[in-house]
Design a protein around this motif. Structure first.
Motif, PDB file in Angstrom:
ATOM      1  N   LEU A  75       0.714  -1.110   0.283  1.00 32.91           N
ATOM      2  CA  LEU A  75       0.165  -0.316  -0.439  1.00 32.91           C
ATOM      3  C   LEU A  75       0.655   1.650  -0.152  1.00 32.91           C
ATOM      4  CD1 LEU A  75      -2.954  -0.769   2.478  1.00 32.91           C
ATOM      5  CD2 LEU A  75      -2.464  -1.194  -0.352  1.00 32.91           C
ATOM      6  N   LYS A  76       1.375   1.676  -1.317  1.00 34.17           N
ATOM      7  CA  LYS A  76       2.208   2.720  -1.699  1.00 34.17           C
ATOM      8  C   LYS A  76       1.768   3.525  -2.428  1.00 34.17           C
ATOM      9  CE  LYS A  76       6.309   0.102   0.814  1.00 34.17           C
ATOM     10  NZ  LYS A  76       7.411  -0.450  -0.106  1.00 34.17           N
ATOM     11  N   VAL A  77       2.098   4.403  -2.082  1.00 32.29           N
ATOM     12  CA  VAL A  77       1.003   5.651  -3.164  1.00 32.29           C
ATOM     13  C   VAL A  77       2.349   6.314  -3.978  1.00 32.29           C
ATOM     14  CG1 VAL A  77      -0.885   5.741  -2.656  1.00 32.29           C
ATOM     15  CG2 VAL A  77       0.753   7.887  -1.618  1.00 32.29           C
ATOM     16  N   LEU A 125      -4.762   0.998   8.312  1.00 33.25           N
ATOM     17  CA  LEU A 125      -3.551   0.715   6.879  1.00 33.25           C
ATOM     18  C   LEU A 125      -3.917   1.836   5.556  1.00 33.25           C
ATOM     19  CD1 LEU A 125      -1.696  -2.273   7.384  1.00 33.25           C
ATOM     20  CD2 LEU A 125      -0.781  -0.746   8.074  1.00 33.25           C
ATOM     21  N   LEU A 126      -5.405   1.089   5.454  1.00 38.11           N
ATOM     22  CA  LEU A 126      -5.830   2.256   3.229  1.00 38.11           C
ATOM     23  C   LEU A 126      -5.783   4.060   3.926  1.00 38.11           C
ATOM     24  CD1 LEU A 126      -6.597   1.791   0.785  1.00 38.11           C
ATOM     25  CD2 LEU A 126      -9.703   1.209   1.991  1.00 38.11           C
ATOM     26  N   HIS A 127      -6.482   3.977   5.476  1.00 37.88           N
ATOM     27  CA  HIS A 127      -6.125   5.001   5.771  1.00 37.88           C
ATOM     28  C   HIS A 127      -5.206   5.825   5.647  1.00 37.88           C
ATOM     29  CE1 HIS A 127      -8.364   8.751   7.045  1.00 37.88           C
ATOM     30  NE2 HIS A 127      -7.490   8.482   8.095  1.00 37.88           N
ATOM     31  N   HIS A 128      -4.240   5.509   6.486  1.00 41.95           N
ATOM     32  CA  HIS A 128      -3.080   6.012   6.828  1.00 41.95           C
ATOM     33  C   HIS A 128      -1.465   6.043   5.884  1.00 41.95           C
ATOM     34  CE1 HIS A 128      -4.192   7.710  10.507  1.00 41.95           C
ATOM     35  NE2 HIS A 128      -4.555   6.347  10.834  1.00 41.95           N
ATOM     36  N   PRO A 133      -2.270   9.943   2.405  1.00 41.12           N
ATOM     37  CA  PRO A 133      -1.397  10.486   1.689  1.00 41.12           C
ATOM     38  C   PRO A 133      -1.813  10.901   0.329  1.00 41.12           C
ATOM     39  CG  PRO A 133      -0.080   8.500   2.739  1.00 41.12           C
ATOM     40  CD  PRO A 133      -1.965   8.870   3.009  1.00 41.12           C
ATOM     41  N   MET A 134      -2.409  10.366  -0.295  1.00 39.62           N
ATOM     42  CA  MET A 134      -2.793  10.719  -1.664  1.00 39.62           C
ATOM     43  C   MET A 134      -3.937  11.969  -1.131  1.00 39.62           C
ATOM     44  SD  MET A 134      -3.105   9.978  -4.907  1.00 39.62           S
ATOM     45  CE  MET A 134      -2.900   8.231  -4.895  1.00 39.62           C
ATOM     46  N   LEU A 144      -9.487  14.972   1.133  1.00 39.92           N
ATOM     47  CA  LEU A 144      -9.448  13.935   1.239  1.00 39.92           C
ATOM     48  C   LEU A 144     -10.603  13.419   1.041  1.00 39.92           C
ATOM     49  CD1 LEU A 144      -8.077  12.102   4.315  1.00 39.92           C
ATOM     50  CD2 LEU A 144     -10.206  13.119   5.309  1.00 39.92           C
ATOM     51  N   ALA A 145     -12.113  13.483   0.309  1.00 41.91           N
ATOM     52  CA  ALA A 145     -12.903  13.243   0.207  1.00 41.91           C
ATOM     53  C   ALA A 145     -12.320  12.468  -1.155  1.00 41.91           C
ATOM     54  CB  ALA A 145     -14.646  13.995  -0.040  1.00 41.91           C
ATOM     55  N   ARG A 146     -11.814  14.026  -2.066  1.00 37.72           N
ATOM     56  CA  ARG A 146     -11.544  13.324  -3.540  1.00 37.72           C
ATOM     57  C   ARG A 146      -9.681  11.543  -3.221  1.00 37.72           C
ATOM     58  NH1 ARG A 146      -8.654  18.229  -4.648  1.00 37.72           N
ATOM     59  NH2 ARG A 146      -8.029  17.503  -6.523  1.00 37.72           N
ATOM     60  N   ALA A 147      -9.323  11.528  -2.588  1.00 33.91           N
ATOM     61  CA  ALA A 147      -8.632  11.432  -2.512  1.00 33.91           C
ATOM     62  C   ALA A 147      -9.566   9.462  -2.346  1.00 33.91           C
ATOM     63  CB  ALA A 147      -7.424  11.008  -0.927  1.00 33.91           C
ATOM     64  N   ALA A 148     -10.541   9.494  -1.495  1.00 32.12           N
ATOM     65  CA  ALA A 148     -11.308   8.197  -1.091  1.00 32.12           C
ATOM     66  C   ALA A 148     -12.193   7.851  -2.548  1.00 32.12           C
ATOM     67  CB  ALA A 148     -12.500   8.764   0.144  1.00 32.12           C
ATOM     68  N   ARG A 149     -12.993   9.796  -3.310  1.00 32.73           N
ATOM     69  CA  ARG A 149     -13.224   8.642  -4.530  1.00 32.73           C
ATOM     70  C   ARG A 149     -12.765   7.961  -5.567  1.00 32.73           C
ATOM     71  NH1 ARG A 149     -15.431  14.247  -4.157  1.00 32.73           N
ATOM     72  NH2 ARG A 149     -14.499  14.596  -5.638  1.00 32.73           N
TER      73      ARG A 149
END
Length: 192
Positions: A75-77, A125-128, A133-134, A144-149
């Motif tokens: 899980l790395k962006v 882990l998905l969140h952090h 980071p995204m 934050l909402a855009r990263a979630a989308r």
């Protein structure tokens, strides 16, 4: 200690801790992605890595520690966010299309959901490691909402392509979906 061919000189065995840890990590990723976290035992991972099961405890502390390490490794962006921002959509989709070639973190997380502590670990882990980071890289309004989308769209794509394969997303028919996903991904990144 084993002896050399002349039977007088001992042959030293050197432990390569980094290679052993890496072997365990890769075996854990493969088995967690294929069989699921709840049904994969420490002995299964040790056998796949060709190591003693006590080494998993030594390097990772527990099976849950191994799950954490396998996901942190995947899980790395950085690979998605590195490079020209105007090419973000194309870069991200290229990486998503390669998801079937490596242990898939979406598969690992989906198959871990039936275990309550693993589920919590996956969500954290998905969140952090992805969402925050995204969102920092995206910046601007509602990052934050855009990263979630983005995560929602990408997770759905990976699920439909690799975990529950949908026929129109096979290699012969992926072109139009790929273009759509590139446009949507880029549009979300470009919002301000």
């Amino acid at each position: 200690m084993p002896m050399s061919k002349d039977a007088e000189t001992p042959v030293a065995r050197y432990r390569d801790a980094a290679r052993t840890r890496e072997s365990i990590l890769r075996a854990g990723q493969k088995l967690f992605a294929e069989q699921g976290y709840p049904t994969t035992g420490i002995r299964d991972v040790a056998a796949a890595a060709s190591v003693n099961s006590a080494l998993i405890q030594r390097y990772f502390g527990s099976k849950e520690g191994l799950l954490r390490a396998t996901l942190e490794d995947l899980l790395k962006v950085d690979a998605i966010t590195a490079g020209d921002r105007t090419q973000f959509g194309k870069r991200a989709v290229s990486i998503l299309l390669a998801a079937g070639a490596v242990p898939n973190p979406v598969a690992i997380m989906a198959l871990a959901m039936s275990d309550a502590s693993a589920r919590k670990l996956c969500i954290d882990l998905l969140h952090h490691n992805v969402i925050i980071p995204m969102s920092e890289w995206l910046g601007g309004n509602d990052a934050l909402a855009r990263a979630a989308r983005l995560n929602t769209i990408w997770t759905g794509f990976i699920t439909a392509r690799y975990l529950l394969p949908v026929e129109p997303l096979n290699d012969d028919r992926i072109a139009s979906t790929r273009q759509w996903l590139e446009r949507v991904t880029q549009a979300i990144a470009d919002e301000n």
